[in-house]
Design an enzyme around this catalytic site. Structure first.
Site, short mmCIF file in Angstrom:
data_model
loop_
_atom_site.label_atom_id
_atom_site.label_comp_id
_atom_site.label_asym_id
_atom_site.label_seq_id
_atom_site.Cartn_x
_atom_site.Cartn_y
_atom_site.Cartn_z
N CYS A 160 -4.74 6.01 -0.97
CA CYS A 160 -3.84 5.23 -1.80
C CYS A 160 -4.16 3.76 -1.56
CB CYS A 160 -2.39 5.56 -1.49
SG CYS A 160 -1.89 5.18 0.20
N HIS A 194 1.30 0.54 -8.08
CA HIS A 194 2.51 0.72 -7.28
C HIS A 194 2.59 -0.22 -6.10
CE1 HIS A 194 -0.39 2.76 -4.80
NE2 HIS A 194 0.50 2.92 -3.83
N HIS A 224 5.34 -2.64 -1.68
CA HIS A 224 5.02 -1.26 -2.03
C HIS A 224 6.20 -0.66 -2.78
CE1 HIS A 224 3.92 2.97 -1.63
NE2 HIS A 224 2.73 2.60 -1.19
#
Length: 674
Positions: free
Chosen positions: A439, A578, A593
Site C-alpha cells: 500500500c 487514500h 491516511h
C-alpha cells in the site's frame, strides 16, 4: 468513465512516444526528395519509407499500446498478442477484396468505406486494444476442465478476443458503409458554404480523427470526389487564385504555431516531478508538428485524458481555416501543413499572400497557449504530467538516474535485499511468499508461515520502520512513503531479475540510522476533520496503534472534508488516493491516511484536491472522502495523521488527554523536537 478515459490517455503515451521520430524521418525525407539527383532521391525515399513504415502502422501501435496500458495485472505481455489478433481479424476480414468475395460482387463495386476502414484506421486500433485488455483482465486466470486445460488462463484470451472481434466485424459490416456515405453527403453539402464551409470542414476534420472518418471528409475537399480537388488543382496550377487552397491553408497556422504553443502550455502545467519526462515528449511532438505537420503525437497525448481541450483544439482549427478562406490567403501541401510543405508551396502560382499565414500563426500560438493554460488550470484537466497516478512513474525515473546509494548500492535495493534475507533468503523466501503487495507505506505480504520470517532482523533493517505479524499467514513491513521503490526491488528479486546478495556489508551508520529530525523547536498541528478525535493507540489497526510508523493522532470524521493538519508542501499522493504525504519547512514528514485498509478501494471514495509540489496552509482542503461509500465497503473511515521519522526524544503532545469532539481546523496539539 473519467478515470477510464484518463487510463486510456496514459496508455497511449507508449505508442505516441515513437511517432515524433517517425514524423521527422518523413519530413526530412520529403524535403530531400525535392533536391535534384539520384542520390538525393535514394536518401529521401530511404528516410520517408522508414518514417512511413511506423506512421503506416499507427492503428496497430495503438492497439498494442492500449492493451498493455489498460491491463490491470503484472506480467501481462500476452495481452499484446491478443491485441494483434483483435486488430488483424477485421482488417483482413473487411478488406475490399474479401468483401467482394463475401458479397459475390466485383472489386470495383465494393463501397469505398471499407478501404477507409481497414487502412490504418485508429478506431479499429483503439477498439482492439481496449477489448483485448478487458478480456485479459477477465479471463487470464480462468481455469478450464482438464480436457481443455491447455487453453486455460492467458492462452484463452486471444481466442475469446477473436470471437468478440468477429461480432464487432459483423456490426461494422452493416453500420460502417451508411455512416461513411452519410459523411460524404454532409461534406458535399458544406462545400458550397464558402469560408463558413471551410471552417466547418476544419472543425469536423479534427473531431473525426479518433474514428478514422476524417478520411471520408478529406476525400471530398482534397481530391476529385465532388469536383473540388483542392490539392490536385493547387499543385497543377489549374484552379482560381485566392480560392484554390482554401481547404489547406488554415492548417499551417495550427500545425506550425498553434499546437506547439499548446504543447508548451501542457509542459508548463505538468507537475514538477514530471516536467522532465513531459518536456521531452512535448518538445519532440512540437518539433514534429512544426516541421512536418504530423500532429498525432500531440493530439493523442491529450485527446482522451483532457477531451474538452481537444474540442477547443477542433474549434480553433475550424476558426483558422475560416479566417484564411475569408481573406483568401491560400497555400497548399502534398504531405501535411508543416514548414517543409509551406516552403515548397510558397512560390506556387496559386499561392496568395502565404506570408499572412505566418502572422495568423503567431496569433493562434498566443490563443492556444492562453486558452490551454486557462482550461487546464480552471477545470483541472489531466493533461500529460498532471495525473497524480503518474507520480510513481516520474519518481522511478528520478530514482534510476539519481538514486541514493550506500557504498555504491541503491539504498532501496539494499533494503529489499535485507528484507528478502529476513523472509528466508533464496533458500526459502520464494516458496514462503504467496502474495506480494504494497500500500502507500507498507509491504503487505502473505506467507505460508510467518514464523519462518526473522522479525528481529526485519526490525533492524535500515529503511524498515516497523513489522506487524497479523497472523500465521500475513505480515506487514512498514517502510514509509518510499515503499514502492523497495517493493519493486523485492519483486525483481522474487522473479530472479536481480541478485539477492548485498554488494557491501552493513556499516556502523546503517546499524543505527542517523536522526535527521530538527531539534530545539515545536510544530503546532490542527484537526483534519470534524468528528471525534482520539489518541493513536485507540485506532483499530495494529500498525498505526503500535506507532510503528510514528506517533500522531486520529479522527473519526463526521463529514467528507479532510483538511491539512499543518503548513507544509505536498510530497506524495497515493495512486489509490487514500494517503497524502506532507513535509514542513523544518523537514518534518507527515502522512495523512484516510481510512483503514482503504487501499483496497482503488481510490473510488476519494477526490484529491491538491497535487505534489503544492504549498498548503493548515485548514486547506486536502481531499474529500465519501464516508458512506467507505462504510458500505466494510471499511473504517478513521483518518490518521502520522509524524514520521521522529527521534526517540521527540514528543507528540495532544493537549486534551481524553477523547473529545474535534472541529476541523482547530488546534489539537504540537510536536516537540529535542
Amino acid at each position: 468513465m473519467k478515470d477510464y478515459l484518463q487510463r486510456m490517455g496514459r496508455s497511449l503515451m507508449l505508442p505516441v512516444s515513437v511517432l515524433p521520430a517517425a514524423a521527422l524521418l518523413v519530413g526530412v525525407g520529403n524535403w530531400i526528395l525535392r533536391l535534384p539527383g539520384g542520390v538525393a532521391q535514394s536518401i529521401g525515399n530511404f528516410l520517408a519509407f522508414a518514417g512511413n513504415g511506423l506512421l503506416g502502422q499507427l492503428a496497430l501501435l495503438f492497439a498494442v499500446g492500449l492493451a498493455l496500458g489498460m491491463v490491470q495485472k503484472k506480467e501481462a505481455g500476452a495481452v499484446a498478442l491478443a491485441a494483434v489478433v483483435a486488430y488483424e481479424l477485421p482488417v483482413n476480414l473487411l478488406a475490399p477484396k474479401n468483401i467482394a468475395a463475401l458479397m459475390n460482387i466485383k472489386l470495383s463495386a465494393v463501397n469505398p468505406a471499407f478501404d477507409a476502414l481497414v487502412t490504418n484506421n485508429v478506431l479499429l486500433g483503439i477498439i482492439s486494444g481496449l477489448l483485448a485488455a478487458a478480456m485479459y483482465n477477465r479471463f487470464s486466470e480462468v481455469r478450464l476442465p482438464a480436457a481443455l486445460a491447455f487453453f486455460s488462463g492467458k492462452r484463452s484470451v486471444p481466442i475469446i478476443t477473436a470471437v468478440l472481434m468477429l461480432l464487432v466485424s459483423v456490426v461494422l459490416l452493416l453500420v460502417w458503409p451508411p455512416v461513411y456515405t452519410g459523411l460524404i453527403t454532409f461534406a458535399k453539402l458544406i462545400s458550397g458554404l464558402g469560408w463558413v464551409g471551410a471552417g466547418l470542414y476544419g472543425f469536423f476534420n479534427r473531431m473525426l480523427i479518433p474514428t478514422g472518418l476524417h478520411h471520408a471528409l478529406n476525400s471530398v475537399f482534397w481530391f476529385n470526389i465532388a469536383g473540388i480537388n483542392d490539392i490536385g488543382n493547387y499543385w497543377n496550377s489549374t484552379g482560381v487564385k485566392g480560392v484554390t487552397g482554401m481547404y489547406q491553408a488554415g492548417f499551417f497556422p495550427i500545425m506550425m504555431f498553434g499546437l506547439p504553443a499548446g504543447a508548451y502550455a501542457i509542459y508548463r502545467q505538468a507537475r514538477p516531478a514530471q516536467k522532465k519526462r513531459v518536456g521531452s515528449l512535448m518538445l519532440a511532438a512540437g518539433i514534429a508538428a512544426f516541421f512536418t505537420g504530423v500532429t498525432e503525437p500531440l493530439e493523442f497525448s491529450f485527446m482522451f485524458v483532457a477531451w474538452p481541450l481537444y474540442v477547443i483544439h477542433a474549434i480553433l482549427m475550424g476558426l483558422s481555416l475560416a479566417i484564411a478562406a475569408f481573406f483568401h490567403w491560400t497555400s497548399g501541401f502534398t504531405f501535411s501543413g508543416g514548414l517543409v510543405d509551406y516552403i515548397l508551396s510558397y512560390s506556387m502560382p496559386l499561392a496568395n499572400k502565404p506570408y499572412m499565414l505566418l502572422l495568423q500563426g503567431v496569433i493562434f500560438a498566443i490563443l492556444y497557449y492562453s486558452i490551454f493554460t486557462f482550461a487546464i488550470k480552471k477545470f483541472n484537466l489531466m493533461t500529460p504530467g498532471r495525473d497524480p497516478k503518474d507520480d510513481d512513474d516520474a519518481a522511478n525515473d528520478v530514482q534510476v538516474g539519481k538514486a541514493a546509494t550506500v557504498g555504491g548500492e541503491d539504498k532501496y535495493l539494499r533494503t529489499a535485499r535485507m528484507v528478502w534475507s529476513a523472509l528466508g533468503g533464496d533458500a526459502a523466501a520464494k516458496d514462503n511468499l504467496t502474495y506480494l503487495y504494497n500500500c502507500t507505506t507498507r509491504l503487505r505480504y502473505k506467507m505460508t508461515d510467518t514464523s519462518l520470517a526473522d522479525v528481529d532482523a526485519l526490525k533492524k533493517t535500515p529503511g524498515v520502520m516497523g513489522v506487524n505479524v497479523l497472523d500465521n499467514h500475513q505480515i506487514h513491513i512498514v517502510i514509509g512513503p518510499d515503499v514502492q521503490f523497495v517493493a519493486d526491488n523485492v519483486e525483481k528479486i522474487y522473479n530472479g531479475e536481480l541478485s539477492s546478495k548485498l554488494e557491501n556489508p552493513l556499516s556502523a551508520d546503517e546499524v543505527k540510522a542517523v536522526d535527521e529530525t530538527p531539534a530545539g523547536k515545536e510544530e503546532n498541528f490542527f484537526a483534519v476533520a470534524n468528528g471525534a478525535l482520539l489518541h493513536l493507540e485507540h485506532v483499530q489497526d495494529e500498525t498505526f496503534a503500535s506507532k510503528m510508523m510514528g506517533d500522531g493522532f486520529a479522527i473519526e470524521p463526521t463529514d467528507d472534508n479532510i483538511l491539512a493538519p499543518i503548513d507544509a508542501e505536498v510530497t506524495m499522493v497515493s495512486p489509490t488516493k487514500h494517503a497524502i504525504g506532507l513535509r514542513t519547512e523544518s523537514g518534518l514528514e507527515i502522512l495523512v491516511h484516510m481510512g483503514i485498509n482503504t487501499v483496497e478501494l482503488n481510490g473510488e471514495p476519494f477526490d484529491i484536491k491538491v497535487a505534489v509540489g503544492d504549498k498548503i496552509k493548515h485548514g486547506d482542503l486536502l481531499a474529500t472522502m465519501d464516508i458512506a461509500a467507505v462504510k458500505a465497503a466494510g471499511k473504517l473511515a478513521t483518518t490518521m495523521v502520522i509524524f514520521m521519522g521522529l527521534s526517540e526524544q521527540a514528543q507528540v503532545k495532544v493537549d486534551d488527554e481524553e477523547i473529545f469532539d474535534g472541529i476541523a481546523g482547530n488546534y489539537v496539539g504540537r510536536v516537540i523536537f529535542w
